[in-house]
Write an enzyme that holds these catalytic residues in place. Structure first.
Site, PDB file in Angstrom:
ATOM      1  N   ASP A   1      -5.482  -9.647   4.992  1.00  0.00           N
ATOM      2  CA  ASP A   1      -4.875 -11.466   4.942  1.00  0.00           C
ATOM      3  C   ASP A   1      -3.912 -11.671   6.028  1.00  0.00           C
ATOM      4  O   ASP A   1      -3.355 -12.384   6.538  1.00  0.00           O
ATOM      5  CB  ASP A   1      -4.328 -11.714   4.047  1.00  0.00           C
ATOM      6  CG  ASP A   1      -3.281 -10.550   3.662  1.00  0.00           C
ATOM      7  OD1 ASP A   1      -3.096 -10.097   2.400  1.00  0.00           O
ATOM      8  OD2 ASP A   1      -2.711  -9.876   4.850  1.00  0.00           O
TER       9      ASP A   1
ATOM     10  N   CYS B   1     -23.325 -19.735  14.350  1.00  0.00           N
ATOM     11  CA  CYS B   1     -23.697 -19.879  15.249  1.00  0.00           C
ATOM     12  C   CYS B   1     -23.714 -20.627  16.649  1.00  0.00           C
ATOM     13  O   CYS B   1     -24.709 -21.146  16.492  1.00  0.00           O
ATOM     14  CB  CYS B   1     -24.032 -18.032  15.796  1.00  0.00           C
ATOM     15  SG  CYS B   1     -23.687 -18.033  17.915  1.00  0.00           S
TER      16      CYS B   1
ATOM     17  N   GLN C   1      -5.176  -2.078   3.971  1.00  0.00           N
ATOM     18  CA  GLN C   1      -6.319  -2.718   3.340  1.00  0.00           C
ATOM     19  C   GLN C   1      -6.955  -3.384   3.400  1.00  0.00           C
ATOM     20  O   GLN C   1      -7.808  -4.697   2.781  1.00  0.00           O
ATOM     21  CB  GLN C   1      -6.665  -1.910   1.836  1.00  0.00           C
ATOM     22  CG  GLN C   1      -6.554  -0.219   2.175  1.00  0.00           C
ATOM     23  CD  GLN C   1      -6.319  -0.088   0.702  1.00  0.00           C
ATOM     24  OE1 GLN C   1      -7.704   0.228  -0.180  1.00  0.00           O
ATOM     25  NE2 GLN C   1      -5.186   0.023   0.039  1.00  0.00           N
TER      26      GLN C   1
ATOM     27  N   HIS D   1      -9.926  -2.558   6.743  1.00  0.00           N
ATOM     28  CA  HIS D   1     -10.932  -3.152   6.556  1.00  0.00           C
ATOM     29  C   HIS D   1     -11.681  -4.785   7.014  1.00  0.00           C
ATOM     30  O   HIS D   1     -11.728  -5.639   6.856  1.00  0.00           O
ATOM     31  CB  HIS D   1     -10.658  -3.805   4.990  1.00  0.00           C
ATOM     32  CG  HIS D   1     -10.557  -2.836   3.965  1.00  0.00           C
ATOM     33  ND1 HIS D   1     -10.515  -1.960   2.730  1.00  0.00           N
ATOM     34  CD2 HIS D   1     -11.654  -1.284   4.071  1.00  0.00           C
ATOM     35  CE1 HIS D   1     -10.293  -1.756   2.075  1.00  0.00           C
ATOM     36  NE2 HIS D   1     -10.897  -0.666   2.698  1.00  0.00           N
TER      37      HIS D   1
ATOM     38  N   ASN E   1       5.159   0.806  -6.649  1.00  0.00           N
ATOM     39  CA  ASN E   1       3.863  -0.590  -6.973  1.00  0.00           C
ATOM     40  C   ASN E   1       4.960  -0.119  -8.787  1.00  0.00           C
ATOM     41  O   ASN E   1       5.236   0.669  -9.052  1.00  0.00           O
ATOM     42  CB  ASN E   1       2.520   0.535  -7.606  1.00  0.00           C
ATOM     43  CG  ASN E   1       1.881  -0.089  -7.812  1.00  0.00           C
ATOM     44  OD1 ASN E   1       1.756  -0.766  -8.687  1.00  0.00           O
ATOM     45  ND2 ASN E   1       0.550   0.285  -7.193  1.00  0.00           N
ATOM     46  N   PRO E   2       4.907  -1.401  -9.495  1.00  0.00           N
ATOM     47  CA  PRO E   2       5.135  -1.689 -10.667  1.00  0.00           C
ATOM     48  C   PRO E   2       4.203  -0.920 -11.309  1.00  0.00           C
ATOM     49  O   PRO E   2       4.948  -0.934 -12.663  1.00  0.00           O
ATOM     50  CB  PRO E   2       5.056  -3.346 -11.032  1.00  0.00           C
ATOM     51  CG  PRO E   2       4.393  -3.565  -9.938  1.00  0.00           C
ATOM     52  CD  PRO E   2       4.536  -3.191  -8.742  1.00  0.00           C
TER      53      PRO E   2
ATOM     54  N   CYS F   1     -20.816 -13.706  14.891  1.00  0.00           N
ATOM     55  CA  CYS F   1     -22.379 -14.149  14.587  1.00  0.00           C
ATOM     56  C   CYS F   1     -23.243 -12.175  14.864  1.00  0.00           C
ATOM     57  O   CYS F   1     -22.565 -11.643  15.719  1.00  0.00           O
ATOM     58  CB  CYS F   1     -22.965 -14.208  16.412  1.00  0.00           C
ATOM     59  SG  CYS F   1     -24.589 -14.570  15.804  1.00  0.00           S
TER      60      CYS F   1
HETATM   61  N1  APR Z   1       4.082  -4.898  -5.692  1.00  0.00           N
HETATM   62  C1  APR Z   1       4.148  -3.867  -5.319  1.00  0.00           C
HETATM   63  N2  APR Z   1       2.736  -3.812  -6.216  1.00  0.00           N
HETATM   64  C2  APR Z   1       1.804  -5.046  -6.896  1.00  0.00           C
HETATM   65  C3  APR Z   1       2.272  -6.056  -6.787  1.00  0.00           C
HETATM   66  C4  APR Z   1       3.368  -6.072  -6.226  1.00  0.00           C
HETATM   67  N3  APR Z   1       3.573  -7.254  -6.784  1.00  0.00           N
HETATM   68  N4  APR Z   1       1.223  -6.855  -8.382  1.00  0.00           N
HETATM   69  C5  APR Z   1       0.872  -5.315  -8.521  1.00  0.00           C
HETATM   70  N5  APR Z   1       0.563  -4.368  -7.434  1.00  0.00           N
HETATM   71  C6  APR Z   1      -0.576  -3.202  -7.315  1.00  0.00           C
HETATM   72  C7  APR Z   1      -0.941  -2.720  -8.565  1.00  0.00           C
HETATM   73  O1  APR Z   1      -0.494  -1.828  -9.276  1.00  0.00           O
HETATM   74  C8  APR Z   1      -2.318  -2.111  -8.486  1.00  0.00           C
HETATM   75  O2  APR Z   1      -1.878  -0.849  -8.377  1.00  0.00           O
HETATM   76  O3  APR Z   1      -1.525  -3.474  -6.000  1.00  0.00           O
HETATM   77  C9  APR Z   1      -2.520  -2.840  -6.787  1.00  0.00           C
HETATM   78  C10 APR Z   1      -3.383  -3.667  -6.729  1.00  0.00           C
HETATM   79  O4  APR Z   1      -4.699  -2.394  -6.128  1.00  0.00           O
HETATM   80  P1  APR Z   1      -6.318  -3.617  -6.073  1.00  0.00           P
HETATM   81  O5  APR Z   1      -6.009  -4.755  -6.439  1.00  0.00           O
HETATM   82  O6  APR Z   1      -7.398  -2.159  -6.188  1.00  0.00           O
HETATM   83  O7  APR Z   1      -5.828  -3.355  -4.006  1.00  0.00           O
HETATM   84  P2  APR Z   1      -6.347  -1.864  -3.067  1.00  0.00           P
HETATM   85  O8  APR Z   1      -5.946  -0.795  -3.890  1.00  0.00           O
HETATM   86  O9  APR Z   1      -5.491  -3.175  -2.061  1.00  0.00           O
HETATM   87  O10 APR Z   1      -7.716  -2.735  -3.406  1.00  0.00           O
HETATM   88  C11 APR Z   1      -8.250  -1.948  -2.319  1.00  0.00           C
HETATM   89  O11 APR Z   1     -10.312  -2.892  -2.300  1.00  0.00           O
HETATM   90  O12 APR Z   1     -12.079  -4.049  -3.589  1.00  0.00           O
HETATM   91  C12 APR Z   1     -11.537  -3.403  -2.289  1.00  0.00           C
HETATM   92  O13 APR Z   1     -11.695  -4.453   0.238  1.00  0.00           O
HETATM   93  C13 APR Z   1     -10.939  -4.448  -0.896  1.00  0.00           C
HETATM   94  O14 APR Z   1      -8.544  -3.727   0.054  1.00  0.00           O
HETATM   95  C14 APR Z   1      -9.447  -3.608  -1.282  1.00  0.00           C
HETATM   96  C15 APR Z   1      -9.757  -2.260  -1.810  1.00  0.00           C
END
Ligand code: APR
Length: 248
Positions: A107, A151, A104, A122, A217-218, A130
């Site tokens: 970067d 552009c 998703q 995404h 995921n933590p 453009c």
């Molecule tokens: N290692 C692993 N997971 C982590 C860490 C880490 N060091 N730090 C945070 N997290 C977890 C958080 O617990 C959370 O569950 O990463 C997750 C981040 O969640 P979001 O910020 O919601 O990211 P994401 O799920 O990718 O969002 C999806 O939302 O805004 C849109 O387009 C944007 O691609 C993005 C989409």
């Protein structure tokens, strides 16, 4: 309650025997590269209004939108480098233990870490397009002092080549991601809340197709209680590094 060591060994065994494994990554995998997540305690959406990434708002307020987009995605992201989590996924792929990454994230860090098969659900912030003639620009060739970037051919405002809220998912990334999910025997979810659709349907599709879901995921997420089979509760870099030590 199994301890982390036995969960890692269980996950390692399942990955070793899998014929087709995918990773599904979210903002959490890039947190240890210095890029804040969108949600949670230090989430970007706590500081910025997601409206700046609404397509309608952008088209009518391109200068204001671009000021935030530059701060969030170009000032912040520009120096970010892949971390060990990105590198382990690239190593798994080169050792034929991972077939594709569905991300998703915009970067570009999976590519920079060496992953070859990456489906960018995404889009990617390293390109701008453009809106009138479709000319694609590389972000490193853009002078971000002059906002909004225009552009050179027709003076139209350039848009980052990642999707805004209200915009469709890039067709090829969508099709490739779900085709991979249908074939997956294992899906490793790394760092996603699972709150955004249709992206979060990718691991759910893998689950429905019979895949084992390993989640890194933590925190607990909406995946954990619904589709996760093995929750490796920890940060992406250290957890994937431990998994790599078990695998090879
Ligand atoms: N290692 C692993 N997971 C982590 C860490 C880490 N060091 N730090 C945070 N997290 C977890 C958080 O617990 C959370 O569950 O990463 C997750 C981040 O969640 P979001 O910020 O919601 O990211 P994401 O799920 O990718 O969002 C999806 O939302 O805004 C849109 O387009 C944007 O691609 C993005 C989409």
């Amino acid at each position: 309650m199994k301890n982390m060591k036995s969960l890692l060994e269980e996950a390692g065994k399942i990955i070793q025997i899998s014929n087709f494994t995918i990773a599904f990554t979210g903002a959490g995998i890039s947190v240890e590269s210095g890029i804040p997540p969108f949600r949670g305690e230090h989430g970007l959406w706590n500081k910025y209004d997601p409206q700046v990434l609404d397509l309608g708002y952008f088209l009518n307020n391109s200068e204001r939108s671009w000021l935030y987009i530059r701060e969030i995605f170009y000032d912040f992201f520009a120096e970010a480098k892949p971390n060990q989590a990105h590198r382990v996924l690239a190593n798994l792929e080169s050792n034929k233990l991972l077939n594709a990454v569905v991300t998703q994230n915009i970067d570009n860090l999976h590519y920079e870490a060496g992953s070859k098969t990456v489906y960018e659900f995404h889009g990617n912030s390293k390109k701008l397009k453009c809106l009138k003639c479709g000319q694609v620009y590389d972000a490193k060739d853009i002078d971000f002092e002059n906002i909004p970037p225009k552009c050179v051919h027709d003076g139209e405002v350039l848009k980052p080549d990642f999707i805004f809220f209200g915009e469709g998912i890039p067709h090829d990334a969508y099709a490739d991601s779900f085709a991979a999910a249908e074939k997956a025997e294992v899906c490793i979810i790394v760092g996603s809340t699972g709150e955004v659709t249709p992206a979060s349907y990718v691991p759910r599709t893998a689950k429905q197709a019979g895949a084992t879901i390993i989640e890194i995921n933590p925190d607990e997420t909406i995946f954990t209680s619904s589709i996760t089979d093995i929750h490796l509760k920890g940060k992406a870099a250290e957890t994937l590094n431990k998994l790599q030590e078990i695998l090879f």
